[in-house]
Design an enzyme around this catalytic site. Structure first.
Site, PDB file in Angstrom:
ATOM      1  N   SER A 176       0.613  -1.274  -0.029  1.00  0.00           N
ATOM      2  CA  SER A 176       0.000   0.058  -0.023  1.00  0.00           C
ATOM      3  C   SER A 176       0.963   1.284  -0.015  1.00  0.00           C
ATOM      4  O   SER A 176       2.079   0.826   0.406  1.00  0.00           O
ATOM      5  CB  SER A 176      -0.887  -0.033   1.190  1.00  0.00           C
ATOM      6  OG  SER A 176      -2.203   0.381   0.991  1.00  0.00           O
ATOM      7  N   ARG A 177       0.329   2.522  -0.419  1.00  0.00           N
ATOM      8  CA  ARG A 177       1.101   3.682  -0.421  1.00  0.00           C
ATOM      9  C   ARG A 177       1.748   3.784   0.955  1.00  0.00           C
ATOM     10  O   ARG A 177       2.816   4.608   1.166  1.00  0.00           O
ATOM     11  CB  ARG A 177       0.040   4.801  -0.878  1.00  0.00           C
ATOM     12  CG  ARG A 177       0.306   4.988  -2.350  1.00  0.00           C
ATOM     13  CD  ARG A 177      -0.718   5.989  -2.910  1.00  0.00           C
ATOM     14  NE  ARG A 177      -2.148   5.867  -2.033  1.00  0.00           N
ATOM     15  CZ  ARG A 177      -3.112   6.627  -2.154  1.00  0.00           C
ATOM     16  NH1 ARG A 177      -2.828   7.631  -2.882  1.00  0.00           N
ATOM     17  NH2 ARG A 177      -4.306   6.431  -1.576  1.00  0.00           N
ATOM     18  N   ARG A 238     -11.162  -2.908  -9.721  1.00  0.00           N
ATOM     19  CA  ARG A 238     -11.608  -2.540 -11.006  1.00  0.00           C
ATOM     20  C   ARG A 238     -10.953  -3.188 -11.962  1.00  0.00           C
ATOM     21  O   ARG A 238      -9.610  -3.409 -11.724  1.00  0.00           O
ATOM     22  CB  ARG A 238     -11.403  -0.885 -11.254  1.00  0.00           C
ATOM     23  CG  ARG A 238     -12.333   0.095 -10.434  1.00  0.00           C
ATOM     24  CD  ARG A 238     -13.761  -0.036 -11.152  1.00  0.00           C
ATOM     25  NE  ARG A 238     -14.649   1.092 -10.687  1.00  0.00           N
ATOM     26  CZ  ARG A 238     -15.223   0.840  -9.581  1.00  0.00           C
ATOM     27  NH1 ARG A 238     -15.567  -0.438  -9.273  1.00  0.00           N
ATOM     28  NH2 ARG A 238     -16.008   1.571  -9.245  1.00  0.00           N
ATOM     29  N   GLU A 267     -15.508  -4.067 -19.207  1.00  0.00           N
ATOM     30  CA  GLU A 267     -16.840  -4.428 -18.484  1.00  0.00           C
ATOM     31  C   GLU A 267     -17.944  -3.666 -19.308  1.00  0.00           C
ATOM     32  O   GLU A 267     -17.810  -2.308 -19.579  1.00  0.00           O
ATOM     33  CB  GLU A 267     -16.890  -3.898 -17.182  1.00  0.00           C
ATOM     34  CG  GLU A 267     -17.728  -4.542 -16.282  1.00  0.00           C
ATOM     35  CD  GLU A 267     -17.401  -4.077 -14.806  1.00  0.00           C
ATOM     36  OE1 GLU A 267     -16.380  -4.427 -14.270  1.00  0.00           O
ATOM     37  OE2 GLU A 267     -18.362  -3.689 -14.098  1.00  0.00           O
ATOM     38  N   HIS A 285     -19.892  -8.076 -11.467  1.00  0.00           N
ATOM     39  CA  HIS A 285     -19.404  -6.801 -10.453  1.00  0.00           C
ATOM     40  C   HIS A 285     -20.783  -7.017  -9.414  1.00  0.00           C
ATOM     41  O   HIS A 285     -21.412  -5.916  -9.274  1.00  0.00           O
ATOM     42  CB  HIS A 285     -19.867  -5.431 -11.358  1.00  0.00           C
ATOM     43  CG  HIS A 285     -18.812  -4.623 -10.712  1.00  0.00           C
ATOM     44  ND1 HIS A 285     -18.107  -3.515 -11.515  1.00  0.00           N
ATOM     45  CD2 HIS A 285     -18.773  -4.276  -9.407  1.00  0.00           C
ATOM     46  CE1 HIS A 285     -17.923  -2.703 -10.565  1.00  0.00           C
ATOM     47  NE2 HIS A 285     -18.052  -3.127  -9.221  1.00  0.00           N
TER      48      HIS A 285
HETATM   49  C1  DGY Z   1     -18.034   0.700  -5.972  1.00  0.00           C
HETATM   50  O1  DGY Z   1     -18.888   1.444  -5.268  1.00  0.00           O
HETATM   51  O2  DGY Z   1     -16.912   1.064  -6.484  1.00  0.00           O
HETATM   52  C2  DGY Z   1     -18.194  -0.814  -6.426  1.00  0.00           C
HETATM   53  O3  DGY Z   1     -17.610  -1.237  -7.333  1.00  0.00           O
HETATM   54  C3  DGY Z   1     -19.793  -0.742  -6.899  1.00  0.00           C
HETATM   55  O4  DGY Z   1     -20.155  -2.030  -6.998  1.00  0.00           O
END
Ligand code: DGY
Length: 319
Positions: A176-177, A238, A267, A285
């Site tokens: 982590s940073r 993501r 996506e 997701h």
């Molecule tokens: C977010 O809030 O970034 C989530 O990925 C939504 O599911």
């Protein structure tokens, strides 16, 4: 005050806006608006309440016009928003941290267990009525007890995932940073390591960092080459953090053992190289997809909008 809600959100969020005296112009269909509809809908808005499926870029800000004060995203991730373009126009950006931590950590743990224990593959055997019989060597997976979880991005969701993994007997390292709160580090016996050490030491790598320019394709060919051939990659953050084609290649060449994915680079399109692999578990997701979490996200975004509309500081600004 024109508040435009650009996607269908839970009633709880709309109630927050209505109870504060606003009449939100809210999209009520399940399917997302087309880009053209979206650009027309935002014209003249003071505040936008947006979903992660909407791209908030210079074009959209231009279409909204000069009244626009804020974009309140109903998500913790905000890679759908060009924050610099918003800043340049003095448009505030808010997100929804905190309220989806547990739901997302649950999905990370579910994917860790599904991938290591071949659970989706097993279920496919049953559903397809493929003949099977219990056997000492049948569909063996990898246990997680005494294995190392490497958390990339030790924010709230990373920590919540690590807590759950610890209960399953895993030990935790993280990259982590910054160092996490020493109390939490000691509770989890979690050690901060370099990214390369995390890659080479982890049995499961779980991604929890934000998606931005510096994390785009953080995982590519070179990183997969540093992972153990027995290791699994789990991504609930993501899609663009992982070079999806490099992941397919790494799986194909057995550079790593498997992957659990809740998010995808393009996506909702899925790389066809992933679709027929038994060593990959994929979910659409679902990280924050519980009724109470989605209500909480919508309410937090709406409360941000209400605060800004009343010239108060937003609860959860970005940056
Ligand atoms: C977010 O809030 O970034 C989530 O990925 C939504 O599911």
């Amino acid at each position: 005050m024109k508040i435009v809600v650009t996607g269908k959100i839970p009633r709880a969020g709309l109630e927050v806006l209505k109870n504060a005296g606003f009449k939100p112009d809210a999209w009520s269909q399940d399917s997302a608006m087309s880009r053209g509809e979206l650009l027309a809908k935002v014209a003249g808005a003071d505040i936008l309440v947006t979903l992660l499926t909407e791209k908030v870029d210079a074009e959209l800000l231009e279409a909204a016009g000069s009244n626009l004060k804020a974009v309140c995203n109903v998500a913790v991730g905000y890679n759908n928003i060009d924050v610099a373009a918003c800043k340049a126009r003095n448009v505030l950006v808010t997100n929804t941290p905190g309220v989806l931590t547990d739901a997302t950590a649950d999905i990370a743990i579910a994917l860790i267990l599904m991938t290591t224990r071949r659970l989706a593959e097993g279920e496919r055997v049953i559903r397809s009525q493929t003949p099977w019989q219990w056997g000492m060597h049948y569909m063996l997976g990898a246990g997680v007890m005494n294995r190392v979880l490497g958390v990339v991005g030790m924010g709230a969701i990373g920590i919540a995932t690590a807590r759950r993994a610890k209960v399953c007997g895993m030990s935790v390292i993280y990259h982590s940073r910054s160092e996490i709160d020493p109390k939490i580090a000691s509770e989890l016996s979690a050690t901060r390591v370099s990214f390369d050490d995390l890659l080479s030491q982890s049995d499961v790598v779980s991604i929890h960092c934000p998606s931005n320019d510096s994390t785009h394709h953080l995982f590519g060919k070179a990183q997969f080459e540093k992972m153990k051939p027995t290791a699994f990659l789990v991504n609930t953050a993501r899609g663009p953090i992982v070079d999806e084609q490099a992941l397919v290649d790494a799986l194909e060449s057995k550079q790593i053992a498997g992957a659990g994915l809740d998010v995808f680079e393009f996506e909702p399109k899925i790389n066809s190289g992933l679709l027929h692999r038994d060593d990959v578990v994929m979910l659409p997701h679902l990280g924050s997809a519980t009724v109470e979490t989605r209500d909480a996200m919508a309410m937090l975004a709406a409360n941000n909008a209400v605060a800004i509309a009343n010239n108060r500081a937003p609860l959860t600004p970005v940056g």
